[in-house]
Design a protein around this motif. Structure first.
Motif, mmCIF file in Angstrom:
data_model
loop_
_atom_site.group_PDB
_atom_site.id
_atom_site.type_symbol
_atom_site.label_atom_id
_atom_site.label_comp_id
_atom_site.label_asym_id
_atom_site.label_seq_id
_atom_site.Cartn_x
_atom_site.Cartn_y
_atom_site.Cartn_z
ATOM 1 N N SER A 140 0.826 -1.215 0.000
ATOM 2 C CA SER A 140 0.000 0.000 0.000
ATOM 3 C C SER A 140 0.856 1.259 0.000
ATOM 4 C CB SER A 140 -0.928 0.000 1.217
ATOM 5 O OG SER A 140 -0.200 -0.083 2.436
ATOM 6 N N ASN A 141 2.140 1.114 -0.276
ATOM 7 C CA ASN A 141 3.074 2.244 -0.193
ATOM 8 C C ASN A 141 3.190 3.051 -1.479
ATOM 9 O OD1 ASN A 141 4.316 -0.198 -1.197
ATOM 10 N ND2 ASN A 141 6.247 0.937 -1.253
ATOM 11 N N THR A 142 2.695 2.531 -2.589
ATOM 12 C CA THR A 142 2.955 3.158 -3.879
ATOM 13 C C THR A 142 2.094 4.394 -4.103
ATOM 14 O OG1 THR A 142 1.366 1.670 -4.924
ATOM 15 C CG2 THR A 142 3.670 0.990 -4.930
ATOM 16 N N LEU A 143 2.632 5.321 -4.864
ATOM 17 C CA LEU A 143 1.917 6.533 -5.224
ATOM 18 C C LEU A 143 0.704 6.174 -6.078
ATOM 19 C CD1 LEU A 143 1.997 9.681 -5.158
ATOM 20 C CD2 LEU A 143 3.224 9.568 -7.345
ATOM 21 N N GLY A 144 -0.453 6.731 -5.710
ATOM 22 C CA GLY A 144 -1.668 6.455 -6.460
ATOM 23 C C GLY A 144 -2.416 5.215 -6.002
ATOM 24 N N HIS A 145 -1.893 4.527 -5.001
ATOM 25 C CA HIS A 145 -2.586 3.364 -4.442
ATOM 26 C C HIS A 145 -3.945 3.798 -3.895
ATOM 27 C CE1 HIS A 145 -3.426 0.116 -1.521
ATOM 28 N NE2 HIS A 145 -2.698 -0.647 -2.331
ATOM 29 N N SER A 146 -4.867 2.858 -3.796
ATOM 30 C CA SER A 146 -6.219 3.182 -3.326
ATOM 31 C C SER A 146 -6.237 3.728 -1.908
ATOM 32 C CB SER A 146 -7.121 1.941 -3.418
ATOM 33 O OG SER A 146 -6.587 0.855 -2.667
ATOM 34 N N ASP A 148 -3.644 5.648 -0.786
ATOM 35 C CA ASP A 148 -2.670 6.743 -0.815
ATOM 36 C C ASP A 148 -3.409 8.081 -0.969
ATOM 37 O OD1 ASP A 148 0.046 7.817 -0.973
ATOM 38 O OD2 ASP A 148 -0.420 8.212 -3.086
ATOM 39 N N PHE A 149 -4.006 8.549 0.107
ATOM 40 C CA PHE A 149 -4.788 9.783 0.048
ATOM 41 C C PHE A 149 -3.867 10.998 0.143
ATOM 42 C CE2 PHE A 149 -7.787 6.673 1.902
ATOM 43 C CZ PHE A 149 -8.755 6.711 0.911
ATOM 44 N N THR A 150 -3.801 11.758 -0.936
ATOM 45 C CA THR A 150 -3.064 13.024 -0.930
ATOM 46 C C THR A 150 -4.026 14.210 -0.882
ATOM 47 O OG1 THR A 150 -2.940 12.912 -3.355
ATOM 48 C CG2 THR A 150 -1.064 12.068 -2.094
ATOM 49 N N SER A 151 -5.311 13.913 -0.809
ATOM 50 C CA SER A 151 -6.342 14.931 -0.610
ATOM 51 C C SER A 151 -7.629 14.226 -0.216
ATOM 52 C CB SER A 151 -6.566 15.755 -1.888
ATOM 53 O OG SER A 151 -7.075 14.936 -2.920
ATOM 54 N N GLY A 152 -8.558 14.998 0.345
ATOM 55 C CA GLY A 152 -9.853 14.448 0.670
ATOM 56 C C GLY A 152 -10.734 14.391 -0.576
ATOM 57 N N PRO A 153 -11.903 13.773 -0.480
ATOM 58 C CA PRO A 153 -12.482 13.276 0.766
ATOM 59 C C PRO A 153 -12.081 11.833 1.056
ATOM 60 C CG PRO A 153 -14.097 13.119 -0.999
ATOM 61 C CD PRO A 153 -12.865 13.742 -1.597
ATOM 62 N N PHE A 154 -12.045 11.486 2.348
ATOM 63 C CA PHE A 154 -11.914 10.095 2.765
ATOM 64 C C PHE A 154 -12.366 9.966 4.219
ATOM 65 C CE2 PHE A 154 -7.710 11.891 3.641
ATOM 66 C CZ PHE A 154 -7.357 11.364 4.872
ATOM 67 N N THR A 155 -12.637 8.720 4.622
ATOM 68 C CA THR A 155 -13.117 8.415 5.969
ATOM 69 C C THR A 155 -12.388 7.195 6.495
ATOM 70 O OG1 THR A 155 -15.339 9.263 5.449
ATOM 71 C CG2 THR A 155 -15.148 7.831 7.383
ATOM 72 N N VAL A 156 -11.954 7.253 7.745
ATOM 73 C CA VAL A 156 -11.337 6.110 8.422
ATOM 74 C C VAL A 156 -12.187 5.785 9.647
ATOM 75 C CG1 VAL A 156 -9.270 5.206 9.557
ATOM 76 C CG2 VAL A 156 -9.038 6.831 7.653
ATOM 77 N N GLU A 157 -12.580 4.509 9.785
ATOM 78 C CA GLU A 157 -13.401 4.071 10.914
ATOM 79 C C GLU A 157 -12.724 2.901 11.623
ATOM 80 O OE1 GLU A 157 -17.661 3.437 9.613
ATOM 81 O OE2 GLU A 157 -16.681 3.718 7.664
ATOM 82 N N ALA A 158 -12.935 2.789 12.923
ATOM 83 C CA ALA A 158 -12.417 1.647 13.679
ATOM 84 C C ALA A 158 -13.143 1.563 15.016
ATOM 85 C CB ALA A 158 -10.914 1.766 13.915
ATOM 86 N N TRP A 159 -13.338 0.347 15.476
ATOM 87 C CA TRP A 159 -13.780 0.087 16.847
ATOM 88 C C TRP A 159 -12.552 -0.287 17.668
ATOM 89 C CZ3 TRP A 159 -18.594 0.161 19.286
ATOM 90 C CH2 TRP A 159 -19.690 0.432 18.460
ATOM 91 N N PHE A 160 -12.524 0.129 18.920
ATOM 92 C CA PHE A 160 -11.383 -0.206 19.766
ATOM 93 C C PHE A 160 -11.813 -0.308 21.221
ATOM 94 C CE2 PHE A 160 -11.503 4.409 19.859
ATOM 95 C CZ PHE A 160 -11.221 4.718 21.182
ATOM 96 N N ASN A 161 -10.998 -1.051 21.977
ATOM 97 C CA ASN A 161 -11.192 -1.235 23.415
ATOM 98 C C ASN A 161 -9.799 -1.339 24.025
ATOM 99 O OD1 ASN A 161 -11.670 -2.263 26.044
ATOM 100 N ND2 ASN A 161 -13.525 -3.321 25.381
ATOM 101 N N THR A 162 -9.430 -0.368 24.850
ATOM 102 C CA THR A 162 -8.072 -0.331 25.395
ATOM 103 C C THR A 162 -8.087 -0.345 26.918
ATOM 104 O OG1 THR A 162 -6.013 0.948 25.472
ATOM 105 C CG2 THR A 162 -8.062 2.203 25.262
ATOM 106 N N PRO A 163 -7.160 -1.068 27.530
ATOM 107 C CA PRO A 163 -7.060 -1.049 28.996
ATOM 108 C C PRO A 163 -6.305 0.171 29.507
ATOM 109 C CG PRO A 163 -5.401 -2.511 28.105
ATOM 110 C CD PRO A 163 -6.223 -2.034 26.929
ATOM 111 N N ARG A 249 3.749 9.394 1.331
ATOM 112 C CA ARG A 249 4.895 8.758 1.990
ATOM 113 C C ARG A 249 5.033 7.340 1.440
ATOM 114 N NH1 ARG A 249 6.930 13.443 3.810
ATOM 115 N NH2 ARG A 249 5.343 14.580 5.014
ATOM 116 N N ASP A 250 6.219 6.974 1.097
ATOM 117 C CA ASP A 250 6.467 5.669 0.498
ATOM 118 C C ASP A 250 6.566 4.605 1.588
ATOM 119 O OD1 ASP A 250 6.989 3.688 -1.321
ATOM 120 O OD2 ASP A 250 9.124 4.160 -1.510
ATOM 121 N N VAL A 251 5.433 4.330 2.219
ATOM 122 C CA VAL A 251 5.380 3.370 3.316
ATOM 123 C C VAL A 251 3.984 2.766 3.342
ATOM 124 C CG1 VAL A 251 4.626 5.044 5.059
ATOM 125 C CG2 VAL A 251 5.937 3.027 5.769
ATOM 126 N N ASN A 252 3.880 1.555 3.850
ATOM 127 C CA ASN A 252 2.605 0.857 3.897
ATOM 128 C C ASN A 252 1.700 1.402 4.997
ATOM 129 O OD1 ASN A 252 2.985 -1.222 1.828
ATOM 130 N ND2 ASN A 252 4.544 -2.057 3.203
#
Length: 375
Positions: A140-146, A148-163, A249-252
């Protein structure tokens, strides 16, 4: 369900009553044939806000292949959906599956074991140790990858439970270890979002050992907003101000750490993460609220009816005129709904005996489930 479905749930089918038995695409996350536990995701094209939506669940065909179609469950704006239900101890390279057509599969790293597959908010999730556990989204590090957001719009969602309410823990990150974050959604200890050295936070605090639904929504002007349990959070600038720059950024992409190889300051997450999703669109608050309520209060979101047994023969229902009617005008409009439990094709025949003997007045050959009419 446990007594009649195939052991792997391959014969499970969902249909929508309003479309007369048309199949709905679904994905099974968990099916336990011992007790019938089922966690499935179903693409329902329309859910009314004013009246009930009826779905049917069918099973009991012991000879059919899998009826799942996971990639069509998720709309085209989803670029990644990770249920994190696999066994990370044996999943191997690319074994953490993305359910979308983009196939952004990941690998569990850091010595994650089968014990790290634990109960999540829906099905199973991954238990991250805060030390070296991470899921790397491969290639997922390559330029133009799905992702690889260099502008909006986008959404990130996650459920979490931390001690822990003091640790700095990343939910989803994309950071070059020698430079800056392209984007990072994390706890410190409130929900925060960072890009290119600037970051801000929601003002609500996080409590230990409680499940939270989190989302960051970035609009087309690169303006992020943070949601917790679908409620918009009051934004507080930490460094810099919105809008943000999203520099490649060229990183996963990583889940559970901001960079897969980052050292002790890697903002590694401690606790359980489940149901991570990334969209290439802005998900509005109604969407986020529905996602949240579907998890947190399923009893208030849907109810289950009674199990019915099919005898293999097609069912006939909702006849017009009603079966047994008297005093019906001549030449009425006839209609009927038919449904075959095995989804076989049928012949639907309309007949009359107005002349004293039965005659065919309409014939529908090799048709599927639905409503048929004859005037």
């Amino acid at each position: 369900l446990a007594a009649h479905a195939q052991g792997d749930g391959d014969d499970i089918v969902f249909t929508d009553y309003s479309t007369y038995g048309v199949r709905l695409d679904h994905e099974i996350e968990v099916f336990d044939s011992a007790d019938g536990r089922l966690v499935a995701w179903v693409n329902v094209p329309f859910v009314s806000s004013s009246e009930d939506t009826f779905l049917f669940l069918y099973y009991g065909n012991l000879s059919c292949g899998s009826q799942q179609n996971p990639q069509l469950v998720w709309d085209s704006d989803y670029v990644a959906v990770w249920h994190l239900s696999e066994d990370p101890g044996v999943a191997g390279a690319g074994g953490v599956k993305d359910s979308t057509v983009y196939e952004n599969h990941g690998s569990a790293l850091g010595g994650m074991t089968s014990a790290d597959r634990v109960e999540g908010v829906s099905g199973f999730g991954f238990d991250f140790d805060g030390s070296n556990d991470v899921v790397r989204v491969d290639d997922s590090n390559t330029l133009g990858h799905s992702l690889d957001f260099t502008s909006g719009p986008f959404t990130v969602e996650a459920w979490f439970n931390t001690p822990s309410t003091t640790d700095q823990g990343t939910l989803v990150g994309k950071r070059d270890g020698t430079a800056l974050d392209q984007y990072q959604f994390f706890l410190q200890p409130e929900l925060q979002f960072r890009a290119n050295g600037e970051y801000g936070a929601g003002t609500d605090s996080i409590s230990a050992n409680i499940w939270y639904y989190s989302a960051v929504v970035v609009n087309s002007s690169n303006w992020p907003e943070i949601y917790r349990n679908s409620a918009l959070q009051i934004w507080s600038d930490k460094i810099g101000t919105r809008p943000y720059d999203f520099v490649h950024r060229d990183v996963n992409v990583s889940i559970g750490a901001r960079w897969e190889g980052y050292p002790t300051t890697g903002f590694r997450f401690t606790g359980v993460i489940d149901e991570v999703r990334i969209s290439k669109s802005m998900r509005n608050q109604s969407w986020l609220s529905t996602c949240y309520n579907n998890y947190v209060n399923p009893a208030g979101f849907f109810s289950m009816g009674f199990e019915q047994s099919g005898n293999g023969a097609p069912s006939v229902s909702n006849e017009v005129p009603v079966d047994g009617s008297v005093g019906v005008l001549l030449n009425p409009m006839l209609s009927v709904e038919v449904f075959d439990w095995q989804d076989d094709l049928m012949n639907v025949t309309f007949m009359t005996n107005a002349s004293g003997s039965w005659q065919v007045i309409g014939l529908n050959v090799s048709v599927g489930n639905g409503r048929y009419s004859q005037s």
